[in-house]
Design an enzyme around this catalytic site. Structure first.
Site, PDB file in Angstrom:
ATOM      1  N   GLU A 198       1.125   4.144  -2.883  1.00 14.14           N
ATOM      2  CA  GLU A 198       0.832   4.485  -4.224  1.00 14.14           C
ATOM      3  C   GLU A 198       1.941   5.542  -4.721  1.00 14.14           C
ATOM      4  O   GLU A 198       2.310   5.502  -5.874  1.00 14.14           O
ATOM      5  CB  GLU A 198      -0.348   5.396  -4.070  1.00 14.14           C
ATOM      6  CG  GLU A 198      -1.834   4.431  -3.992  1.00 14.14           C
ATOM      7  CD  GLU A 198      -2.068   4.339  -2.509  1.00 14.14           C
ATOM      8  OE1 GLU A 198      -3.021   3.310  -2.457  1.00 14.14           O
ATOM      9  OE2 GLU A 198      -1.239   4.498  -1.773  1.00 14.14           O
ATOM     10  N   GLN A 217      -6.526   1.245  -6.804  1.00 12.74           N
ATOM     11  CA  GLN A 217      -7.810   0.246  -6.490  1.00 12.74           C
ATOM     12  C   GLN A 217      -9.094   1.147  -6.639  1.00 12.74           C
ATOM     13  O   GLN A 217     -10.077   0.328  -6.874  1.00 12.74           O
ATOM     14  CB  GLN A 217      -7.641  -0.136  -5.003  1.00 12.74           C
ATOM     15  CG  GLN A 217      -8.577  -1.394  -4.733  1.00 12.74           C
ATOM     16  CD  GLN A 217      -7.978  -2.174  -3.648  1.00 12.74           C
ATOM     17  OE1 GLN A 217      -8.192  -1.531  -2.481  1.00 12.74           O
ATOM     18  NE2 GLN A 217      -7.222  -3.402  -3.492  1.00 12.74           N
ATOM     19  N   PHE A 218      -8.917   2.498  -6.304  1.00 11.04           N
ATOM     20  CA  PHE A 218     -10.086   3.381  -6.232  1.00 11.04           C
ATOM     21  C   PHE A 218      -9.509   4.444  -6.545  1.00 11.04           C
ATOM     22  O   PHE A 218      -8.436   4.904  -6.190  1.00 11.04           O
ATOM     23  CB  PHE A 218     -10.832   3.430  -5.123  1.00 11.04           C
ATOM     24  CG  PHE A 218     -11.750   2.287  -4.795  1.00 11.04           C
ATOM     25  CD1 PHE A 218     -13.113   2.093  -5.343  1.00 11.04           C
ATOM     26  CD2 PHE A 218     -11.361   1.176  -4.053  1.00 11.04           C
ATOM     27  CE1 PHE A 218     -14.085   1.174  -5.008  1.00 11.04           C
ATOM     28  CE2 PHE A 218     -12.292   0.281  -3.891  1.00 11.04           C
ATOM     29  CZ  PHE A 218     -13.558   0.138  -4.190  1.00 11.04           C
ATOM     30  N   ALA A 219     -10.125   5.320  -7.636  1.00  9.51           N
ATOM     31  CA  ALA A 219      -9.565   6.577  -7.962  1.00  9.51           C
ATOM     32  C   ALA A 219      -9.082   7.596  -6.722  1.00  9.51           C
ATOM     33  O   ALA A 219      -8.465   8.464  -6.882  1.00  9.51           O
ATOM     34  CB  ALA A 219     -10.456   7.299  -8.945  1.00  9.51           C
ATOM     35  N   ASP A 220     -10.092   7.430  -5.692  1.00 10.23           N
ATOM     36  CA  ASP A 220      -9.941   8.282  -4.433  1.00 10.23           C
ATOM     37  C   ASP A 220      -8.488   8.014  -3.906  1.00 10.23           C
ATOM     38  O   ASP A 220      -7.985   8.930  -3.372  1.00 10.23           O
ATOM     39  CB  ASP A 220     -10.940   7.810  -3.697  1.00 10.23           C
ATOM     40  CG  ASP A 220     -12.331   7.700  -4.172  1.00 10.23           C
ATOM     41  OD1 ASP A 220     -13.301   8.256  -3.670  1.00 10.23           O
ATOM     42  OD2 ASP A 220     -12.525   6.947  -4.953  1.00 10.23           O
ATOM     43  N   PHE A 221      -8.026   7.114  -4.161  1.00 10.98           N
ATOM     44  CA  PHE A 221      -6.677   6.689  -3.384  1.00 10.98           C
ATOM     45  C   PHE A 221      -5.383   7.441  -4.223  1.00 10.98           C
ATOM     46  O   PHE A 221      -4.439   7.352  -3.484  1.00 10.98           O
ATOM     47  CB  PHE A 221      -6.248   5.107  -3.415  1.00 10.98           C
ATOM     48  CG  PHE A 221      -7.552   4.348  -2.476  1.00 10.98           C
ATOM     49  CD1 PHE A 221      -8.432   4.723  -1.931  1.00 10.98           C
ATOM     50  CD2 PHE A 221      -7.530   3.021  -2.634  1.00 10.98           C
ATOM     51  CE1 PHE A 221      -9.292   4.428  -1.094  1.00 10.98           C
ATOM     52  CE2 PHE A 221      -8.227   2.289  -1.813  1.00 10.98           C
ATOM     53  CZ  PHE A 221      -9.260   3.054  -1.104  1.00 10.98           C
ATOM     54  N   HIS A 249     -14.871   6.252  -1.843  1.00 10.70           N
ATOM     55  CA  HIS A 249     -14.583   5.202  -3.167  1.00 10.70           C
ATOM     56  C   HIS A 249     -15.573   5.677  -4.092  1.00 10.70           C
ATOM     57  O   HIS A 249     -15.714   4.972  -4.981  1.00 10.70           O
ATOM     58  CB  HIS A 249     -15.205   3.878  -2.473  1.00 10.70           C
ATOM     59  CG  HIS A 249     -14.364   3.276  -1.505  1.00 10.70           C
ATOM     60  ND1 HIS A 249     -14.480   3.561  -0.063  1.00 10.70           N
ATOM     61  CD2 HIS A 249     -13.441   2.256  -1.347  1.00 10.70           C
ATOM     62  CE1 HIS A 249     -13.618   2.945   0.443  1.00 10.70           C
ATOM     63  NE2 HIS A 249     -12.690   2.222  -0.183  1.00 10.70           N
ATOM     64  N   LEU A 300       0.945  -1.294   0.059  1.00  4.19           N
ATOM     65  CA  LEU A 300      -0.037   0.233  -0.042  1.00  4.19           C
ATOM     66  C   LEU A 300       0.938   1.130  -0.140  1.00  4.19           C
ATOM     67  O   LEU A 300       1.119   1.754   1.123  1.00  4.19           O
ATOM     68  CB  LEU A 300      -1.073   0.193   1.366  1.00  4.19           C
ATOM     69  CG  LEU A 300      -1.823  -1.244   1.173  1.00  4.19           C
ATOM     70  CD1 LEU A 300      -2.778  -1.188   2.490  1.00  4.19           C
ATOM     71  CD2 LEU A 300      -2.795  -1.107   0.146  1.00  4.19           C
TER      72      LEU A 300
END
Length: 657
Positions: free
Chosen positions: A396, A418-422, A463, A394
């Site tokens: 990014e 995994q999600f654009a939010d991240f 998310h 984890l």
């Protein structure tokens, strides 16, 4: 101070002396030029030369080094012409970055040096990517990356060391511990007794050296290089030294106790090495004088040439063209087409791109055996193997940095959020490293970041964000957002073929709800071209992603309206020609997007239409967007949040003009 000259001839030790003295003499000249106003800024490495010089001498010349702004010795030891360095430091066009960067914020492939950015920590992840490329090629090379003790407090330090340890990468992380980040002493920077202790926490080898001892630095880095390259293992080296001048010259050193400066002045690396060479009979006082005299003459000659003005006309066209590396022509579809879901078209495009580009590496959380959060890469591990389909920790930021490092070595990479939010955790790497590197020194960033995005699936505030507008403001990026399966595959293949950084947004709610005919063979859809979904005479809706389907649903239930529908597909760069044509078709324009209203892409498009197409308008441009709130979880709240809830009212308002 003990000097270990094992395996070094007298001639080599004398050559090392030249390499050590040269950057000191250059710096002394630069400080004079700074006072004369002939250069604008200088970050002094006086007192630290043994680290940069010794480490560079220990690396092979075909191995990458990622230095900082106090590592002049790296550049001079790699024999970069001083005259051109002077042009760089003055911001002149014939320098290494065409006047676009200052000091050491540049790189040069010919000398295997990757330039830093001011954020310091992100270059550690780039070193991981370069080292990964070496490991994949099995070429027994290592990568050397510098950081300071202040940089070890950044999250990128942890992420990069963790990745290097988990992936067994041949990286040498060299910490120059010079006592102060800017004015913050180490007592306020960390609590461990020494930074080398951090190595044990990552399960890697670590060693502390006297950073003022040239031969100790050389021998240590040489051994670390051999170990890293032959065993594919990272090494952490902490080099203890001291910065004898300010962070940069304007900073001064008033915050440093005078006795500390005196103590370290007595440990000066050049004086110590000179004393050793004199004792060994390798040098004499007369020889020292002759060497320094010759080097000073060389410096004066370079300065005389480098300080000559090199006027160059400012070309706006050239500035804009250097934002992106040239992209390949579209690869048009041929053969048969098959009905496919949106998600299957993405998976097929990704699989065929893996076959098309053997140097394409996939990285992301849980994308290997598990197949990713949405199962898009399911089966990829079995087909392409663990070297090309890589689960990541984890982290990014460091993974995006590693993707850039792979690009420097000629690889392509796809990083799945995994999600654009991240993506916010890797924001700096995207907007400051990926986006700017081609403009800064001509190095492309061949990286695609896949961004599962959007609301409508009850995933809540963390998310469901539509964050594409964060990136459409950043020159150097390309932002793609398909609405249908055919475009999803073709644009993803195009994004991977493109040597520039592309953020590829794919709406989660469309994955399994939308199907359509998709060509079976590999093809690309041109990035930067909008798609006219349907012609119309009454109003124009300009949109993308889920907005296309909202508009199509509205059109189907309001057949008394003749609606022109434009699907942007690419958000950066925008297809202004298609936008103008769509405006001219009706004179009434509604810009629709799922993102929140304030600062959304609709504002930019509306402003452009107002400036360039005012004569074509019969009504004000209306923006239809989601509420200026986080995305709520409850179904009814989420429906009320989305722009679709206001689409009819906004269209009715537009028609009343």
């Amino acid at each position: 101070m003990h000097f270990d000259s094992s395996n070094l001839s007298r001639e080599q030790q004398l050559s090392f002396y030249h390499s050590l003295v040269f950057p000191r003499l250059v710096e002394e000249k630069m400080l004079l030029l700074l006072r004369q106003g002939k250069i604008s800024k200088w970050f002094s490495g006086i007192g630290q030369e043994a680290i940069a010089v010794g480490a560079t001498l220990a690396m092979h010349t075909d191995e990458w080094i990622l230095p900082l702004h106090r590592n002049l010795g790296v550049f001079t030891t790699r024999n970069m012409p001083l005259e051109k360095l002077l042009l760089q430091w003055q911001g002149q066009v014939p320098g290494y970055s065409k006047g676009r960067e200052r000091s050491f914020h540049f790189g040069d492939r010919a000398h295997q040096i990757c330039g830093m950015i001011s954020h310091l920590g992100p270059q550690l992840g780039i070193a991981d990517g370069i080292a990964l490329a070496h490991k994949l090629r099995k070429d027994n090379r290592a990568t050397l990356v510098f950081t300071g003790e202040g940089g070890t407090s950044e999250g990128d330090f942890h992420e990069a060391l963790n990745i290097a340890a988990v992936w067994d990468l041949p990286v040498i992380f060299l910490i120059e511990n010079n006592g102060y980040a800017l004015s913050t002493p180490v007592s306020e920077q960390y609590r461990c007794a020494s930074l080398v202790e951090k190595a044990a926490g990552y399960g890697i080898e670590g060693v502390q050296v006297d950073g003022n001892n040239l031969l100790e630095v050389y021998q240590t880095v040489r051994s670390a290089r051999m170990y890293a390259a032959s065993h594919n293992k990272p090494v952490l080296i902490e080099a203890l030294t001291f910065r004898m001048r300010g962070h940069e010259e304007a900073s001064g050193t008033k915050y440093v106790p005078p006795e500390l400066l005196e103590a370290w002045a007595a440990k000066d690396p050049i004086a110590q090495y000179e004393a050793y060479l004199l004792e060994e009979g390798i040098l004499s006082d007369e020889r020292i004088h002759d060497i320094k005299h010759a080097l000073k003459a060389q410096i004066e000659e370079a300065v005389a040439a480098g300080l000559q003005p090199h006027p160059a006309p400012v070309s706006t066209a050239q500035e804009l063209s250097d934002i992106y590396a040239p992209a390949p022509a579209p690869h048009y579809p041929i053969g048969t087409s098959t009905e496919k879901r949106f998600i299957d078209a993405i998976a097929e495009g990704l699989r065929q791109s893996m076959e098309e580009f053997p140097l394409l590496i996939l990285m992301g959380q849980d994308i290997a055996g598990y197949g990713g959060a949405f199962k898009i890469t399911e089966g990829f591990l079995e087909q392409f193997g663990p070297e090309r389909v890589r689960n990541t920790p984890l982290c990014e930021s460091a993974i995006i940095g590693a993707a850039l490092g792979l690009s420097i070595q000629g690889f392509k990479s796809m990083v799945e959020m995994q999600f654009a939010d991240f993506v916010s955790c890797g924001f700096n790497q995207i907007v400051n490293n990926l986006a700017k590197i081609h403009y800064r020194w001509g190095q492309n960033a061949d990286v695609v970041i896949r961004m599962p995005t959007g609301a409508g699936v009850g995933a809540g505030p963390f998310h469901s964000q539509s964050n594409e507008a964060w990136f459409t403001h950043v020159p150097g990026l390309k932002v793609v957002y398909p609405s249908n399966p055919e475009d999803a595959k073709g644009l993803l293949c195009a994004a991977i073929a493109d040597p520039n950084p592309v953020l590829f947004f794919e709406h989660k709610a469309l994955y399994r709800s939308i199907s359509g005919l998709v060509p079976d063979e590999y093809y690309t859809t041109e990035i930067g071209k909008a798609r006219l979904v349907q012609s119309g005479d009454d109003i124009t809706i300009i949109t993308y992603g889920s907005g296309v389907h909202w508009a199509m649903e509205y059109t189907a239930s309001h057949q008394h309206l003749s609606i022109c529908l434009l699907d942007l597909r690419t958000l950066l760069p925008l297809d202004y020609t298609a936008i103008q044509q769509a405006v001219a078709a009706t004179g009434r324009v509604l810009v629709l997007h799922e993102d929140t209203l304030t600062g959304g892409l609709g504002a930019e498009i509306s402003a452009w239409i107002g400036q360039h197409c005012f004569h074509l308008l019969d009504a004000p441009v209306i923006r239809c967007a989601s509420l200026d709130t986080p995305v709520p979880f409850a179904t009814e709240l989420e429906k009320n949040f989305l722009a679709k809830a206001r689409l009819d009212a906004d269209i009715q308002q537009l028609m009343q003009w």
